[in-house]
Write a protein that holds these residues in place. Structure first.
Motif, mmCIF file in Angstrom:
data_model
loop_
_atom_site.group_PDB
_atom_site.id
_atom_site.type_symbol
_atom_site.label_atom_id
_atom_site.label_comp_id
_atom_site.label_asym_id
_atom_site.label_seq_id
_atom_site.Cartn_x
_atom_site.Cartn_y
_atom_site.Cartn_z
ATOM 1 N N GLY A 49 0.823 -1.209 0.000
ATOM 2 C CA GLY A 49 0.000 0.000 0.000
ATOM 3 C C GLY A 49 0.855 1.256 0.000
ATOM 4 O O GLY A 49 0.575 2.207 -0.734
ATOM 5 N N GLN A 50 1.906 1.262 0.819
ATOM 6 C CA GLN A 50 2.828 2.399 0.864
ATOM 7 C C GLN A 50 3.475 2.642 -0.494
ATOM 8 O O GLN A 50 3.725 3.779 -0.876
ATOM 9 N N ALA A 51 3.732 1.553 -1.223
ATOM 10 C CA ALA A 51 4.364 1.648 -2.552
ATOM 11 C C ALA A 51 3.330 1.864 -3.659
ATOM 12 O O ALA A 51 3.684 1.911 -4.834
ATOM 13 N N GLU A 52 2.065 1.979 -3.283
ATOM 14 C CA GLU A 52 0.943 2.241 -4.189
ATOM 15 C C GLU A 52 0.652 1.098 -5.166
ATOM 16 O O GLU A 52 0.035 1.301 -6.200
ATOM 17 N N TYR A 53 1.070 -0.106 -4.830
ATOM 18 C CA TYR A 53 0.685 -1.275 -5.617
ATOM 19 C C TYR A 53 -0.713 -1.749 -5.214
ATOM 20 O O TYR A 53 -1.411 -2.357 -6.012
ATOM 21 N N LEU A 54 -1.084 -1.473 -3.973
ATOM 22 C CA LEU A 54 -2.407 -1.828 -3.453
ATOM 23 C C LEU A 54 -3.090 -0.592 -2.899
ATOM 24 O O LEU A 54 -2.432 0.317 -2.409
ATOM 25 N N GLU A 55 -4.407 -0.610 -2.970
ATOM 26 C CA GLU A 55 -5.227 0.363 -2.250
ATOM 27 C C GLU A 55 -5.900 -0.407 -1.139
ATOM 28 O O GLU A 55 -6.403 -1.515 -1.359
ATOM 29 N N THR A 56 -5.892 0.164 0.041
ATOM 30 C CA THR A 56 -6.544 -0.491 1.164
ATOM 31 C C THR A 56 -7.787 0.299 1.544
ATOM 32 O O THR A 56 -7.750 1.519 1.632
ATOM 33 N N VAL A 57 -8.883 -0.420 1.737
ATOM 34 C CA VAL A 57 -10.143 0.189 2.138
ATOM 35 C C VAL A 57 -10.438 -0.320 3.539
ATOM 36 O O VAL A 57 -10.570 -1.528 3.754
ATOM 37 N N ARG A 58 -10.525 0.596 4.486
ATOM 38 C CA ARG A 58 -10.766 0.223 5.880
ATOM 39 C C ARG A 58 -12.248 0.078 6.157
ATOM 40 O O ARG A 58 -13.081 0.537 5.397
ATOM 41 N N GLY A 59 -12.526 -0.564 7.265
ATOM 42 C CA GLY A 59 -13.911 -0.667 7.711
ATOM 43 C C GLY A 59 -14.484 -2.052 7.555
ATOM 44 O O GLY A 59 -13.830 -2.984 7.083
ATOM 45 N N ARG A 60 -15.742 -2.158 7.949
ATOM 46 C CA ARG A 60 -16.441 -3.450 7.978
ATOM 47 C C ARG A 60 -16.434 -4.164 6.630
ATOM 48 O O ARG A 60 -16.268 -5.360 6.553
ATOM 49 N N ASN A 61 -16.652 -3.442 5.568
ATOM 50 C CA ASN A 61 -16.669 -4.036 4.224
ATOM 51 C C ASN A 61 -15.384 -3.714 3.456
ATOM 52 O O ASN A 61 -15.389 -3.679 2.236
ATOM 53 N N GLY A 62 -14.306 -3.500 4.190
ATOM 54 C CA GLY A 62 -13.043 -3.119 3.579
ATOM 55 C C GLY A 62 -12.303 -4.288 2.961
ATOM 56 O O GLY A 62 -12.760 -5.430 2.974
ATOM 57 N N GLY A 63 -11.160 -3.976 2.426
ATOM 58 C CA GLY A 63 -10.331 -4.996 1.788
ATOM 59 C C GLY A 63 -9.263 -4.348 0.932
ATOM 60 O O GLY A 63 -8.931 -3.175 1.106
ATOM 61 N N LEU A 64 -8.777 -5.111 0.002
ATOM 62 C CA LEU A 64 -7.679 -4.684 -0.856
ATOM 63 C C LEU A 64 -8.075 -4.741 -2.326
ATOM 64 O O LEU A 64 -8.824 -5.622 -2.733
ATOM 65 N N ARG A 65 -7.524 -3.814 -3.084
ATOM 66 C CA ARG A 65 -7.642 -3.849 -4.547
ATOM 67 C C ARG A 65 -6.339 -3.291 -5.102
ATOM 68 O O ARG A 65 -5.578 -2.617 -4.396
#
Length: 149
Positions: A49-65
């Protein structure tokens, strides 16, 4: 040469998230599918995520893309981001010592070998790693109907 476990996890994490481009993927899913440590994956996901290869979505329905299109994620760059160093022999480590270091050609040979390795990895993108999509989906238990929708 052996890559760090975190680099291996990073590549597998990116592959699974790349296969699931239509939805967010959780750390738990990745850990379950690959049978690897959730705690270690969390650290890897943070670095990606720090390297911007992933976006992280926080919260109950969160995850990675993916943070970039698969064809923009160069495997060699991911490896460089994740690896702590490329000291293949002890004399390349700043704390290492070798009596013959002043005249040894081994260090140079190893440095060139690592560079050739990384140059070769630069020829591949995440998209290339995802090419056997249907087989990867089957092996990882990714729902084919969801993916086609």
């Amino acid at each position: 040469m052996r890559l760090a476990l975190s680099t291996d996890y990073a590549l597998r994490l990116l592959m699974l998230v790349g296969l699931e481009s239509d939805r967010l993927v959780t750390i738990e899913e990745v850990a379950d599918r690959f049978h690897i440590s959730k705690n270690h994956l969390m650290k890897v996901a943070y670095q990606l995520g720090q390297a911007e290869y992933l976006e992280t979505v926080r919260g109950r329905n969160g995850g990675l893309r993916l943070g970039k299109a698969p064809e923009q994620i160069v495997v060699g760059e991911v490896v460089r981001t994740m690896e702590p160093d490329f000291a293949v022999v002890e004399c390349e480590d700043p704390t290492g010592y070798c009596k013959i270091a002043p005249c040894c050609a081994l260090r140079s040979a190893m440095r060139k070998a690592v560079q050739a390795f990384l140059t070769k990895l630069d020829e591949y993108t995440l998209e290339d790693l995802l090419r056997p999509r249907s087989r990867l989906r089957r092996l990882l238990g990714v729902d084919q109907k969801k993916a086609a929708a």
